[in-house]
Design a protein around this motif. Structure first.
Motif, mmCIF file in Angstrom:
data_model
loop_
_atom_site.group_PDB
_atom_site.id
_atom_site.type_symbol
_atom_site.label_atom_id
_atom_site.label_comp_id
_atom_site.label_asym_id
_atom_site.label_seq_id
_atom_site.Cartn_x
_atom_site.Cartn_y
_atom_site.Cartn_z
ATOM 1 N N ARG A 1 94.676 20.325 29.320
ATOM 2 C CA ARG A 1 94.256 21.701 29.023
ATOM 3 C C ARG A 1 92.748 21.748 28.798
ATOM 4 O O ARG A 1 92.051 22.651 29.285
ATOM 5 C CB ARG A 1 95.017 22.203 27.802
ATOM 6 N N ALA A 2 92.218 20.783 28.049
ATOM 7 C CA ALA A 2 90.786 20.744 27.770
ATOM 8 C C ALA A 2 89.972 20.449 29.025
ATOM 9 O O ALA A 2 88.893 21.012 29.220
ATOM 10 C CB ALA A 2 90.497 19.697 26.694
ATOM 11 N N VAL B 1 91.956 18.061 21.015
ATOM 12 C CA VAL B 1 92.449 16.711 21.323
ATOM 13 C C VAL B 1 92.044 15.761 20.210
ATOM 14 O O VAL B 1 92.836 14.925 19.761
ATOM 15 C CB VAL B 1 91.903 16.229 22.678
ATOM 16 N N ARG B 2 90.808 15.877 19.744
ATOM 17 C CA ARG B 2 90.328 15.020 18.668
ATOM 18 C C ARG B 2 91.122 15.249 17.378
ATOM 19 O O ARG B 2 91.434 14.295 16.654
ATOM 20 C CB ARG B 2 88.834 15.248 18.418
ATOM 21 N N SER B 3 91.472 16.500 17.105
ATOM 22 C CA SER B 3 92.270 16.788 15.912
ATOM 23 C C SER B 3 93.616 16.089 15.983
ATOM 24 O O SER B 3 94.121 15.563 14.979
ATOM 25 C CB SER B 3 92.465 18.295 15.760
ATOM 26 N N ASP C 1 85.205 11.138 28.981
ATOM 27 C CA ASP C 1 85.520 9.713 28.855
ATOM 28 C C ASP C 1 87.019 9.511 28.642
ATOM 29 O O ASP C 1 87.622 8.587 29.207
ATOM 30 C CB ASP C 1 84.752 9.103 27.682
ATOM 31 N N GLN C 2 87.624 10.383 27.849
ATOM 32 C CA GLN C 2 89.058 10.267 27.578
ATOM 33 C C GLN C 2 89.877 10.533 28.836
ATOM 34 O O GLN C 2 90.898 9.865 29.070
ATOM 35 C CB GLN C 2 89.454 11.247 26.470
ATOM 36 N N TYR C 3 89.439 11.499 29.641
ATOM 37 C CA TYR C 3 90.156 11.796 30.881
ATOM 38 C C TYR C 3 90.064 10.615 31.842
ATOM 39 O O TYR C 3 91.062 10.233 32.473
ATOM 40 C CB TYR C 3 89.594 13.054 31.531
ATOM 41 N N ASP D 1 84.867 27.550 24.665
ATOM 42 C CA ASP D 1 86.305 27.318 24.825
ATOM 43 C C ASP D 1 86.578 25.859 25.189
ATOM 44 O O ASP D 1 87.529 25.248 24.689
ATOM 45 C CB ASP D 1 86.869 28.240 25.907
ATOM 46 N N ALA D 2 85.754 25.309 26.080
ATOM 47 C CA ALA D 2 85.928 23.913 26.493
ATOM 48 C C ALA D 2 85.718 22.976 25.310
ATOM 49 O O ALA D 2 86.474 22.008 25.126
ATOM 50 C CB ALA D 2 84.970 23.580 27.628
ATOM 51 N N ALA D 3 84.710 23.254 24.512
ATOM 52 C CA ALA D 3 84.449 22.416 23.344
ATOM 53 C C ALA D 3 85.587 22.510 22.334
ATOM 54 O O ALA D 3 86.002 21.498 21.744
ATOM 55 C CB ALA D 3 83.130 22.828 22.703
ATOM 56 N N SER D 4 86.110 23.717 22.122
ATOM 57 C CA SER D 4 87.228 23.890 21.195
ATOM 58 C C SER D 4 88.456 23.131 21.678
ATOM 59 O O SER D 4 89.166 22.502 20.883
ATOM 60 C CB SER D 4 87.551 25.376 21.035
ATOM 61 N N ALA D 5 88.707 23.196 22.986
ATOM 62 C CA ALA D 5 89.859 22.480 23.542
ATOM 63 C C ALA D 5 89.682 20.975 23.405
ATOM 64 O O ALA D 5 90.644 20.244 23.126
ATOM 65 C CB ALA D 5 90.047 22.870 25.007
ATOM 66 N N ALA D 6 88.447 20.496 23.604
ATOM 67 C CA ALA D 6 88.187 19.065 23.445
ATOM 68 C C ALA D 6 88.385 18.643 21.997
ATOM 69 O O ALA D 6 88.966 17.587 21.706
ATOM 70 C CB ALA D 6 86.772 18.741 23.910
#
Length: 225
Positions: free
Chosen positions: A67-68, A95-97, A115-117, A87-92
């Motif tokens: 999604r991110a 994932v961190r949360s 990097d995670q992707y 929005d992209a930063a919030s979605a990223a």
């Protein structure tokens, strides 16, 4: 008067290329939906405690990750759209949360996401073990690449698992004419057309005019009643 500009001898490479190649958003949506389904399926059935905890956690994290990535690709396509970048930063950071990590500023979060992707793409099991595509979690399946002129496959190679979906069709203006395979006259065999490549010289067939008085257009439409 001629003005001469001296360019640097070498242009430094980008410190962190975003996505190379850029993922297909339709494919990302397919994977996102399936990961989200498997993550919620056990909850809906009410037997989540009987599922492996890591399996459910991986499905949920992958859904958030994809999604991110979609949000990040959309933001990259419109650099001036600050709302899309937020929005992209919030979605990223979502994932961190889920990973119990601290939140990051927008650009740092999006860099971490990429990097995670990349790590997910090259992991040993990017897909669930019960993947509908039959890859058993590996993300790869054997796909025919070359066929004889009688249609018998003679060569196969590992290809990306499409999670049970059919490949997207190619249009009639593609170099394969929409068949998904290209004919090699020299070797007298067909090869897989792996990339939809429109031919700019393609001309669609012209409709045949009709002299039928009941016709509503040049395509020989049926009578209105």
């Amino acid at each position: 008067m001629t003005t001469t500009t001296h360019a640097p001898a070498s242009v430094p490479a980008a410190i962190h290329p975003a996505y190379d190649p850029t993922p297909s958003i339709p494919r990302l949506i397919t994977e996102l939906v399936q990961e989200d389904f498997w993550a919620r399926y056990a909850q809906v059935r009410g037997d989540a405690p009987h599922f492996d905890a890591d399996y459910l956690a991986n499905r949920k994290r992958t859904a958030l990750l994809l999604r991110a990535v979609i949000a990040d690709i959309v933001a990259l396509a419109a650099p001036g759209n600050t709302a899309a970048a937020a929005d992209a930063a919030s979605a990223a950071n979502a994932v961190r949360s889920g990973d119990w990590r601290l939140q990051l500023p927008a650009e740092a979060a999006r860099t971490w996401l990429r990097d995670q992707y990349l790590e997910w793409q090259h992991s040993e099991a990017p897909h669930p073990p019960n993947c509908p595509g039959g890859c058993r979690g590996s993300g790869l399946v054997m796909q025919a690449q070359i066929w004889q002129d009688d249609g018998v496959a003679v060569h196969a190679e590992p290809s990306d698992c499409l999670r049970g979906e059919e490949p997207d069709p190619h249009g009639p203006d593609c170099r394969c004419h929409g068949d998904g395979r290209r004919w090699n006259a020299e070797r007298r065999e067909y090869a897989l057309c792996d990339i939809y490549t429109p031919n700019p010289a393609y001309e669609p067939p012209q409709p045949v005019a009709s002299d039928d008085p009941w016709s509503t257009g040049p395509y020989r439409d049926e009578r209105p009643f």
